[in-house]
Design a protein around this motif. Structure first.
Motif, PDB file in Angstrom:
ATOM      1  N   GLY A  31       0.648  -1.320  -0.039  1.00  0.00           N
ATOM      2  CA  GLY A  31       0.024   0.052  -0.095  1.00  0.00           C
ATOM      3  C   GLY A  31       0.871   1.314   0.011  1.00  0.00           C
ATOM      4  N   TYR A  32       2.138   1.131  -0.103  1.00  0.00           N
ATOM      5  CA  TYR A  32       3.084   2.372   0.279  1.00  0.00           C
ATOM      6  C   TYR A  32       4.021   2.385  -1.082  1.00  0.00           C
ATOM      7  CZ  TYR A  32       1.727   2.682   4.898  1.00  0.00           C
ATOM      8  OH  TYR A  32       0.811   3.183   6.139  1.00  0.00           O
ATOM      9  N   ALA A  33       4.108   3.557  -1.471  1.00  0.00           N
ATOM     10  CA  ALA A  33       5.424   3.805  -2.411  1.00  0.00           C
ATOM     11  C   ALA A  33       6.565   3.785  -1.524  1.00  0.00           C
ATOM     12  CB  ALA A  33       5.294   5.186  -2.864  1.00  0.00           C
ATOM     13  N   VAL A  48      16.671  10.334  -4.375  1.00  0.00           N
ATOM     14  CA  VAL A  48      17.373   9.594  -5.666  1.00  0.00           C
ATOM     15  C   VAL A  48      16.487   8.956  -6.431  1.00  0.00           C
ATOM     16  CG1 VAL A  48      18.843   7.414  -5.735  1.00  0.00           C
ATOM     17  CG2 VAL A  48      19.448   9.092  -3.827  1.00  0.00           C
ATOM     18  N   ALA A  49      15.599   8.151  -5.923  1.00  0.00           N
ATOM     19  CA  ALA A  49      14.513   7.387  -6.819  1.00  0.00           C
ATOM     20  C   ALA A  49      13.282   7.032  -6.302  1.00  0.00           C
ATOM     21  CB  ALA A  49      15.268   6.242  -7.269  1.00  0.00           C
ATOM     22  N   ALA A  50      12.214   6.758  -6.577  1.00  0.00           N
ATOM     23  CA  ALA A  50      10.854   6.420  -5.731  1.00  0.00           C
ATOM     24  C   ALA A  50      10.329   5.324  -6.865  1.00  0.00           C
ATOM     25  CB  ALA A  50      10.101   7.590  -5.681  1.00  0.00           C
ATOM     26  N   VAL A  51       9.531   4.513  -6.151  1.00  0.00           N
ATOM     27  CA  VAL A  51       8.622   3.563  -6.981  1.00  0.00           C
ATOM     28  C   VAL A  51       7.266   3.501  -6.360  1.00  0.00           C
ATOM     29  CG1 VAL A  51       9.419   1.429  -5.706  1.00  0.00           C
ATOM     30  CG2 VAL A  51       8.399   1.047  -7.977  1.00  0.00           C
ATOM     31  N   ASN A  52       6.265   3.515  -7.182  1.00  0.00           N
ATOM     32  CA  ASN A  52       4.930   3.445  -6.777  1.00  0.00           C
ATOM     33  C   ASN A  52       4.816   2.144  -5.935  1.00  0.00           C
ATOM     34  OD1 ASN A  52       4.453   1.993  -8.930  1.00  0.00           O
ATOM     35  ND2 ASN A  52       2.431   3.075  -9.246  1.00  0.00           N
ATOM     36  N   TRP A  53       3.245   1.925  -5.540  1.00  0.00           N
ATOM     37  CA  TRP A  53       2.882   0.811  -4.606  1.00  0.00           C
ATOM     38  C   TRP A  53       3.214  -0.428  -5.634  1.00  0.00           C
ATOM     39  CZ3 TRP A  53      -1.070  -2.284  -6.091  1.00  0.00           C
ATOM     40  CH2 TRP A  53      -1.950  -1.848  -7.039  1.00  0.00           C
ATOM     41  N   SER A  54       2.889  -0.643  -7.137  1.00  0.00           N
ATOM     42  CA  SER A  54       2.868  -1.454  -8.034  1.00  0.00           C
ATOM     43  C   SER A  54       3.869  -1.916  -8.492  1.00  0.00           C
ATOM     44  CB  SER A  54       1.516  -1.470  -8.519  1.00  0.00           C
ATOM     45  OG  SER A  54       1.732  -0.334  -9.787  1.00  0.00           O
ATOM     46  N   GLY A  55       4.688  -0.755  -8.342  1.00  0.00           N
ATOM     47  CA  GLY A  55       6.134  -0.978  -9.181  1.00  0.00           C
ATOM     48  C   GLY A  55       5.985  -0.665 -10.672  1.00  0.00           C
ATOM     49  N   ASP A  56       4.886  -0.008 -11.218  1.00  0.00           N
ATOM     50  CA  ASP A  56       4.643   0.379 -12.543  1.00  0.00           C
ATOM     51  C   ASP A  56       5.106   1.835 -12.868  1.00  0.00           C
ATOM     52  OD1 ASP A  56       1.174   0.097 -12.994  1.00  0.00           O
ATOM     53  OD2 ASP A  56       2.553   1.319 -11.725  1.00  0.00           O
ATOM     54  N   ASN A  57       5.457   2.499 -11.729  1.00  0.00           N
ATOM     55  CA  ASN A  57       5.589   3.970 -12.040  1.00  0.00           C
ATOM     56  C   ASN A  57       6.964   4.258 -10.873  1.00  0.00           C
ATOM     57  OD1 ASN A  57       5.667   6.408 -12.983  1.00  0.00           O
ATOM     58  ND2 ASN A  57       4.149   7.086 -11.467  1.00  0.00           N
ATOM     59  N   SER A  58       7.851   4.880 -11.692  1.00  0.00           N
ATOM     60  CA  SER A  58       9.172   5.235 -10.994  1.00  0.00           C
ATOM     61  C   SER A  58       9.740   6.714 -11.415  1.00  0.00           C
ATOM     62  CB  SER A  58      10.053   4.009 -11.015  1.00  0.00           C
ATOM     63  OG  SER A  58      10.474   3.929 -12.212  1.00  0.00           O
ATOM     64  N   GLY A  59      10.471   7.212 -10.429  1.00  0.00           N
ATOM     65  CA  GLY A  59      11.190   8.471 -10.820  1.00  0.00           C
ATOM     66  C   GLY A  59      12.404   8.518 -10.145  1.00  0.00           C
ATOM     67  N   ASN A  74       6.769  -7.141  -3.879  1.00  0.00           N
ATOM     68  CA  ASN A  74       5.876  -7.005  -2.728  1.00  0.00           C
ATOM     69  C   ASN A  74       5.582  -8.373  -1.933  1.00  0.00           C
ATOM     70  OD1 ASN A  74       5.459  -4.217  -3.254  1.00  0.00           O
ATOM     71  ND2 ASN A  74       3.538  -4.644  -4.382  1.00  0.00           N
ATOM     72  N   ASP A  75       6.099  -9.434  -2.597  1.00  0.00           N
ATOM     73  CA  ASP A  75       5.694 -10.866  -2.009  1.00  0.00           C
ATOM     74  C   ASP A  75       6.902 -10.761  -0.885  1.00  0.00           C
ATOM     75  OD1 ASP A  75       4.816 -12.648  -4.897  1.00  0.00           O
ATOM     76  OD2 ASP A  75       3.579 -11.648  -3.580  1.00  0.00           O
ATOM     77  N   LYS A  76       8.098 -10.194  -1.036  1.00  0.00           N
ATOM     78  CA  LYS A  76       9.155 -10.191   0.019  1.00  0.00           C
ATOM     79  C   LYS A  76       9.134  -8.878   0.573  1.00  0.00           C
ATOM     80  CE  LYS A  76      12.095 -13.137  -2.828  1.00  0.00           C
ATOM     81  NZ  LYS A  76      13.488 -13.539  -3.671  1.00  0.00           N
ATOM     82  N   ASN A  77       8.218  -8.032   0.457  1.00  0.00           N
ATOM     83  CA  ASN A  77       8.314  -6.615   1.159  1.00  0.00           C
ATOM     84  C   ASN A  77       9.650  -6.204   0.994  1.00  0.00           C
ATOM     85  OD1 ASN A  77       5.641  -7.327   2.107  1.00  0.00           O
ATOM     86  ND2 ASN A  77       6.048  -7.364   4.251  1.00  0.00           N
ATOM     87  N   THR A  78      10.099  -6.201  -0.085  1.00  0.00           N
ATOM     88  CA  THR A  78      11.462  -5.434  -0.258  1.00  0.00           C
ATOM     89  C   THR A  78      11.600  -4.672  -1.461  1.00  0.00           C
ATOM     90  OG1 THR A  78      12.377  -7.474   0.900  1.00  0.00           O
ATOM     91  CG2 THR A  78      13.857  -5.902  -0.498  1.00  0.00           C
ATOM     92  N   GLY A  99       5.852   5.867   1.989  1.00  0.00           N
ATOM     93  CA  GLY A  99       4.832   6.647   2.151  1.00  0.00           C
ATOM     94  C   GLY A  99       4.044   7.057   0.919  1.00  0.00           C
ATOM     95  N   SER A 100       3.784   8.100   0.594  1.00  0.00           N
ATOM     96  CA  SER A 100       3.029   8.243  -0.852  1.00  0.00           C
ATOM     97  C   SER A 100       3.871   8.549  -2.010  1.00  0.00           C
ATOM     98  CB  SER A 100       1.983   9.722  -0.633  1.00  0.00           C
ATOM     99  OG  SER A 100       1.098   9.196   0.448  1.00  0.00           O
ATOM    100  N   TYR A 101       3.515   8.254  -3.152  1.00  0.00           N
ATOM    101  CA  TYR A 101       4.526   8.482  -4.290  1.00  0.00           C
ATOM    102  C   TYR A 101       4.679   9.939  -4.580  1.00  0.00           C
ATOM    103  CZ  TYR A 101       6.827   8.071  -8.645  1.00  0.00           C
ATOM    104  OH  TYR A 101       7.364   8.211  -9.761  1.00  0.00           O
ATOM    105  N   ALA A 102       6.157  10.190  -4.508  1.00  0.00           N
ATOM    106  CA  ALA A 102       6.336  11.720  -4.921  1.00  0.00           C
ATOM    107  C   ALA A 102       7.927  11.736  -4.881  1.00  0.00           C
ATOM    108  CB  ALA A 102       6.004  12.517  -3.781  1.00  0.00           C
TER     109      ALA A 102
END
Length: 121
Positions: A31-33, A48-59, A74-78, A99-102
């Motif tokens: 549920g977290y970015a 440095v970098a961020a990834v959203n909750w599903s992994g299909d968006n990053s910056g 997400n299966d490994k919480n890593t 937290g929230s994706y930003a």
């Protein structure tokens, strides 16, 4: 109790690679970015970098684009940060945060203790 634990840091020569990991517990991880930040000696903490909750968006920060890759399992919480073509300017303590994706630090509520990355020239 939420915990984020970074690992994988170390000493590497310029041009080398490392893979950092951020293992999370105590929260619904999917549920977290998640983002990585770094603090170089004597400098402020920077995104440095961020990834959203599903992994299909990053910056990425411009300074690491094309060299670093963020991913999550997400299966490994890593969350992972692959660091390639390392430069001495990448030397810093690297922190993960959830937290929230930003692409800024104030969106993130939970922080790890950090892992040191040192790049020798």
């Amino acid at each position: 109790q939420v915990q984020l634990v970074e690992s994988g840091g170390g000493l590497v020569q310029a041009g080398g690679s490392l893979r950092l990991s951020c293992a999370a517990s105590g929260l619904t991880f999917s549920g977290y970015a998640v983002a990585w930040f770094r603090r170089a000696p004597g400098k402020e903490r920077k995104f440095v970098a961020a990834v959203n909750w599903s992994g299909d968006n990053s910056g990425y920060a411009d300074s690491v684009k094309g060299r670093f890759t963020i991913s999550r399992d997400n299966d490994k919480n890593t969350v992972y940060l692959q660091l390639n073509s390392l430069k001495s300017a990448d030397t810093a303590v690297y922190y993960c945060a959830a937290g929230s994706y930003a692409l800024r630090s104030d969106a993130y509520n939970y922080w790890g203790q950090g892992t040191q990355v040192t790049v020798s020239s």
